[in-house]
Design a protein around this motif. Structure first.
Motif, mmCIF file in Angstrom:
data_model
loop_
_atom_site.group_PDB
_atom_site.id
_atom_site.type_symbol
_atom_site.label_atom_id
_atom_site.label_comp_id
_atom_site.label_asym_id
_atom_site.label_seq_id
_atom_site.Cartn_x
_atom_site.Cartn_y
_atom_site.Cartn_z
ATOM 1 N N GLN E 14 0.854 -1.181 0.000
ATOM 2 C CA GLN E 14 0.000 0.000 0.000
ATOM 3 C C GLN E 14 0.894 1.237 0.000
ATOM 4 O O GLN E 14 1.638 1.485 0.963
ATOM 5 C CB GLN E 14 -0.846 -0.032 1.280
ATOM 6 C CG GLN E 14 -2.171 0.682 1.179
ATOM 7 C CD GLN E 14 -3.045 0.333 2.384
ATOM 8 O OE1 GLN E 14 -2.934 -0.770 2.936
ATOM 9 N NE2 GLN E 14 -3.891 1.258 2.794
ATOM 10 N N LYS E 15 0.880 2.011 -1.077
ATOM 11 C CA LYS E 15 1.764 3.181 -1.159
ATOM 12 C C LYS E 15 1.241 4.179 -2.172
ATOM 13 O O LYS E 15 0.296 3.902 -2.907
ATOM 14 C CB LYS E 15 3.173 2.734 -1.519
ATOM 15 C CG LYS E 15 3.296 2.085 -2.888
ATOM 16 C CD LYS E 15 4.674 1.440 -3.035
ATOM 17 C CE LYS E 15 4.586 0.367 -4.113
ATOM 18 N NZ LYS E 15 5.643 -0.634 -4.013
ATOM 19 N N VAL E 16 1.835 5.333 -2.204
ATOM 20 C CA VAL E 16 1.511 6.367 -3.181
ATOM 21 C C VAL E 16 1.705 5.777 -4.577
ATOM 22 O O VAL E 16 2.704 5.100 -4.829
ATOM 23 C CB VAL E 16 2.455 7.573 -2.953
ATOM 24 C CG1 VAL E 16 2.387 8.552 -4.094
ATOM 25 C CG2 VAL E 16 2.110 8.252 -1.624
ATOM 26 N N ASP E 17 0.740 6.037 -5.489
ATOM 27 C CA ASP E 17 0.761 5.425 -6.828
ATOM 28 C C ASP E 17 2.085 5.614 -7.565
ATOM 29 O O ASP E 17 2.598 4.691 -8.191
ATOM 30 C CB ASP E 17 -0.356 6.037 -7.693
ATOM 31 C CG ASP E 17 -1.736 5.529 -7.301
ATOM 32 O OD1 ASP E 17 -1.808 4.563 -6.505
ATOM 33 O OD2 ASP E 17 -2.737 6.094 -7.769
ATOM 34 N N SER E 18 2.638 6.818 -7.487
ATOM 35 C CA SER E 18 3.852 7.112 -8.253
ATOM 36 C C SER E 18 5.051 6.297 -7.802
ATOM 37 O O SER E 18 6.053 6.197 -8.523
ATOM 38 C CB SER E 18 4.185 8.603 -8.160
ATOM 39 O OG SER E 18 4.367 8.976 -6.810
ATOM 40 N N MET E 19 4.958 5.655 -6.633
ATOM 41 C CA MET E 19 6.091 4.886 -6.109
ATOM 42 C C MET E 19 6.054 3.422 -6.559
ATOM 43 O O MET E 19 6.997 2.676 -6.298
ATOM 44 C CB MET E 19 6.111 4.964 -4.582
ATOM 45 C CG MET E 19 6.458 6.338 -4.040
ATOM 46 S SD MET E 19 8.128 6.872 -4.494
ATOM 47 C CE MET E 19 9.115 5.866 -3.349
ATOM 48 N N VAL E 20 4.971 3.008 -7.226
ATOM 49 C CA VAL E 20 4.881 1.614 -7.688
ATOM 50 C C VAL E 20 6.018 1.337 -8.677
ATOM 51 O O VAL E 20 6.236 2.106 -9.608
ATOM 52 C CB VAL E 20 3.506 1.351 -8.353
ATOM 53 C CG1 VAL E 20 3.471 -0.048 -8.973
ATOM 54 C CG2 VAL E 20 2.386 1.522 -7.328
ATOM 55 N N GLY E 21 6.744 0.266 -8.441
ATOM 56 C CA GLY E 21 7.827 -0.115 -9.346
ATOM 57 C C GLY E 21 9.186 0.444 -8.975
ATOM 58 O O GLY E 21 10.190 0.081 -9.582
ATOM 59 N N GLN E 22 9.238 1.319 -7.993
ATOM 60 C CA GLN E 22 10.527 1.870 -7.548
ATOM 61 C C GLN E 22 11.222 0.893 -6.599
ATOM 62 O O GLN E 22 10.574 0.305 -5.745
ATOM 63 C CB GLN E 22 10.320 3.201 -6.801
ATOM 64 C CG GLN E 22 9.724 4.297 -7.664
ATOM 65 C CD GLN E 22 10.644 4.703 -8.806
ATOM 66 O OE1 GLN E 22 11.859 4.689 -8.650
ATOM 67 N NE2 GLN E 22 10.065 5.025 -9.943
ATOM 68 N N THR E 23 12.534 0.749 -6.759
ATOM 69 C CA THR E 23 13.308 -0.090 -5.844
ATOM 70 C C THR E 23 13.741 0.720 -4.637
ATOM 71 O O THR E 23 14.393 1.752 -4.785
ATOM 72 C CB THR E 23 14.575 -0.635 -6.535
ATOM 73 O OG1 THR E 23 14.181 -1.344 -7.705
ATOM 74 C CG2 THR E 23 15.346 -1.554 -5.599
#
Lengths: 102, 102, 102, 102, 102
Positions: E14-23
């Motif tokens: 569960q996180k801010v959308d823009s952070m999806v896929g960030q390592t």
């Protein structure tokens, strides 16, 4: 942001023009007592903050630092890095109330 | 912001072009004495600040840090993170005066 | 800003494209000796700074931090938070010279 | 960014208009135990953060500080310097799991 | 900027959308040993950083903080205040090599 107690004030006749008329308070940052978790205690530090909400000495307030201190109607374009953006009514840790304003 | 005492100065012939002509002071951040609450004492730290108000050595001044140090007419576009934006006349904690400039 | 001594350097082949060709120095922040007020001493911390003025190891330099590190012609748009913007010639506290470059 | 545990909440009736309706949590920054490297422990500090992800008390969350706290849809233009941007499921140091949410 | 060792990783569904896929890596800031000046040692702190260069656990990396962490192609507009912008090959203090990657 952090919590702080307003402990005093200061005067500065000679200052940057844009700061004329701004209320400056001396604030003492607070933290939750690390052991007991049942009170706020001083960190021993001293900051100077611009008031944007009509706060007064003795009150516990919410402080924002850095460039975000300029993101209120009153502080846009001011050369400040610390602003009071709220007056705290209550602080609760878990199910326990650890601060209540008078 | 924080309070600091101007304790000295420095010279740097080789520097970024935009900094030519800027007055740089050595400042010592101050805090309210945590126990007595009746004087300002040194934090032991050392910062370098650009003067924007005609301050001088020995004076207690108001310092702004970070990007907001660029929000004065004198410092716009300078590569600085610390500026003097006021000269302190008085500091009061509660009903007690703890500093008064000469 | 703060004073620091350049103590070393580093290499990083794999890095963000915009950083290719930038000189990175290891710097040790300094402060004025709190007791004697007659020398600069290390704070024990370690920062990495981009050079914009042709500084070299062993020199005492002026360092800017944060977004302002991008406010020089050489560092505009770089992902950096720390830049060397001057080489210190002299530091004076009150009437005493406490540092002079060779 | 850093990890923190949500330990409480606060109320502030009098505040900057743009903050009305924002959820503010008291968070306690965590670090990996320096010796054992096998658990998260408190740093003893206290921050106030705006929630952007529907987090709740007791959860370990990811916190962003400074101007970047304004880079979410929910926090654009708010006078805040600290936001919760994720809820932590697991933390692993080397091959060892040191935290798992319930 | 500062040097840090990548010691672990974390997951956050569960996180801010823009952070999806960030390592996201757990990093431990390092400093040069103040006494010996011949090794890097831990500061005992824990930061969370976004990787922009394909770094891996165990590596020593270069970290940028604050708004400048958004000044890479990969991190523009992300709500982050800490990014890995280089992988360190060597660190030299004076004439002595104090770190070399494997």
């Amino acid at each position: 942001m952090f919590l702080a107690k307003i402990t005093g004030n200061l005067t500065a006749t000679q200052k940057v023009d844009s700061m004329v008329g701004q209320t400056l308070f001396i604030v003492e940052p607070l933290r939750v007592d690390e052991q007991s978790q049942d009170s706020l205690k001083s960190t021993g530090r001293t900051f100077i903050a611009v008031d944007t909400v009509g706060a007064g000495e003795g009150e516990v307030v919410l402080i924002v630092q850095g460039s975000s201190a300029r993101f209120t109607d009153e502080t846009k374009m001011l050369p400040i890095d610390c602003a009071i953006i709220g007056i705290i009514d209550t602080v609760q840790i878990g199910t326990k109330s650890i601060y209540r304003s008078n």
